[in-house]
Design a protein around this motif. Sequence first.
Motif, PDB file in Angstrom:
ATOM      1  N   GLN A  15      -9.720   8.367   2.163  1.00 24.24           N
ATOM      2  CA  GLN A  15      -9.257   7.334   3.071  1.00 24.24           C
ATOM      3  C   GLN A  15      -8.749   7.852   4.403  1.00 24.24           C
ATOM      4  OE1 GLN A  15      -6.641   4.877   0.604  1.00 24.24           O
ATOM      5  NE2 GLN A  15      -8.347   3.452   0.515  1.00 24.24           N
ATOM      6  N   ASP A  40      -8.322  -2.725  -0.662  1.00 23.14           N
ATOM      7  CA  ASP A  40      -8.211  -3.478   0.592  1.00 23.14           C
ATOM      8  C   ASP A  40      -8.759  -2.731   1.790  1.00 23.14           C
ATOM      9  OD1 ASP A  40      -4.928  -4.900  -0.200  1.00 23.14           O
ATOM     10  OD2 ASP A  40      -6.966  -5.443  -0.824  1.00 23.14           O
ATOM     11  N   GLY A  41      -8.918  -1.431   1.694  1.00 19.29           N
ATOM     12  CA  GLY A  41      -9.279  -0.662   2.869  1.00 19.29           C
ATOM     13  C   GLY A  41      -8.099  -0.575   3.827  1.00 19.29           C
ATOM     14  N   TYR A  42      -8.402  -0.452   5.083  1.00 19.54           N
ATOM     15  CA  TYR A  42      -7.378  -0.279   6.117  1.00 19.54           C
ATOM     16  C   TYR A  42      -6.923  -1.622   6.684  1.00 19.54           C
ATOM     17  CZ  TYR A  42      -7.377   4.755   7.183  1.00 19.54           C
ATOM     18  OH  TYR A  42      -7.195   6.116   7.150  1.00 19.54           O
ATOM     19  N   THR A  43      -5.610  -1.722   6.957  1.00 18.71           N
ATOM     20  CA  THR A  43      -5.047  -2.838   7.717  1.00 18.71           C
ATOM     21  C   THR A  43      -4.228  -2.249   8.854  1.00 18.71           C
ATOM     22  OG1 THR A  43      -4.890  -4.200   5.709  1.00 18.71           O
ATOM     23  CG2 THR A  43      -3.617  -4.901   7.634  1.00 18.71           C
ATOM     24  N   THR A  55      -2.133   0.817   7.177  1.00 15.68           N
ATOM     25  CA  THR A  55      -1.942   1.067   5.748  1.00 15.68           C
ATOM     26  C   THR A  55      -3.298   0.980   5.078  1.00 15.68           C
ATOM     27  OG1 THR A  55      -1.687  -1.228   5.005  1.00 15.68           O
ATOM     28  CG2 THR A  55       0.253  -0.153   5.917  1.00 15.68           C
ATOM     29  N   SER A  56      -3.405   1.543   3.885  1.00 17.43           N
ATOM     30  CA  SER A  56      -4.677   1.426   3.172  1.00 17.43           C
ATOM     31  C   SER A  56      -4.487   1.556   1.677  1.00 17.43           C
ATOM     32  CB  SER A  56      -5.675   2.487   3.653  1.00 17.43           C
ATOM     33  OG  SER A  56      -5.378   3.756   3.112  1.00 17.43           O
ATOM     34  N   ASP A  57      -5.430   0.994   0.960  1.00 17.16           N
ATOM     35  CA  ASP A  57      -5.624   1.334  -0.434  1.00 17.16           C
ATOM     36  C   ASP A  57      -7.115   1.178  -0.735  1.00 17.16           C
ATOM     37  OD1 ASP A  57      -4.524  -1.591  -2.384  1.00 17.16           O
ATOM     38  OD2 ASP A  57      -6.200  -1.313  -1.021  1.00 17.16           O
ATOM     39  N   HIS A  83       0.831  -1.202   0.000  1.00 19.95           N
ATOM     40  CA  HIS A  83       0.000   0.000   0.000  1.00 19.95           C
ATOM     41  C   HIS A  83       0.867   1.254   0.000  1.00 19.95           C
ATOM     42  CE1 HIS A  83      -3.557  -2.299   2.052  1.00 19.95           C
ATOM     43  NE2 HIS A  83      -3.395  -2.636   0.782  1.00 19.95           N
TER      44      HIS A  83
END
Lengths: 111, 113
Positions: free
Chosen positions: B99, A98-101, A93-95, A29
Amino acid sequence: DADVTQTPRNRITKTGKRIMLECSQTKGHDRMYWYRQDPGLGLRLIYYSFDVKDINKGEISDGYSVSRQAQAKFSLSLESAIPNQTALYFCATSDLLDGYTFGSGTRLTVV
Amino acid sequence: GQQLNQSPQSMFIQEGEDVSMNCTSSSIFNTWLWYKQEPGEGPVLLIALYKAGELTSNGRLTAQFGITRKDSFLNISASIPSDVGIYFCAGQPLIQGAQKLVFGQGTRLTINP
């Protein structure tokens, strides 16, 4: 191996000391974040980075600094730690897909 | 900054009961997310909502994106011991950069067997 790895998991430090919390990711990400969690306050954004050359302050950046050493690495520094920075710190992290991890967190105690 | 008001802050229930929690905001959000955090771990995504009025289920969990875009709720049906944890709502503001999430204060769920 975890997708988002934070080190150390626990740290006790003295007031006035400089401390660095590290975060590395294998998600690929571009976007990385540092959050602080305090009881009853949820997660509050400290700093975020949308790519290696991009660093932005969040809502509670005072007393903190960050460095985005590579796409996979984003470190948080406390230049001179103070007791009210005692908290649980999360890297994420995010994209778009995938959204947030989130990482598993670093519990920091400043005495 | 923007804030989400999440309630209740804590819940003590019997195993098998249904659970309901909600988040409200004075601002409009274009995405609502619900996370669960267990001790020693980071939040893990449970449900993501992307459209006003959307109702989405994930097993015993159901969440809805409010029509006004300013609220969301999460229901857990027939609670079991492994549901224990802290539940967070999070919203992606309509105006700010993509985001960046704003989090609620969390709801701590305790279940008596």
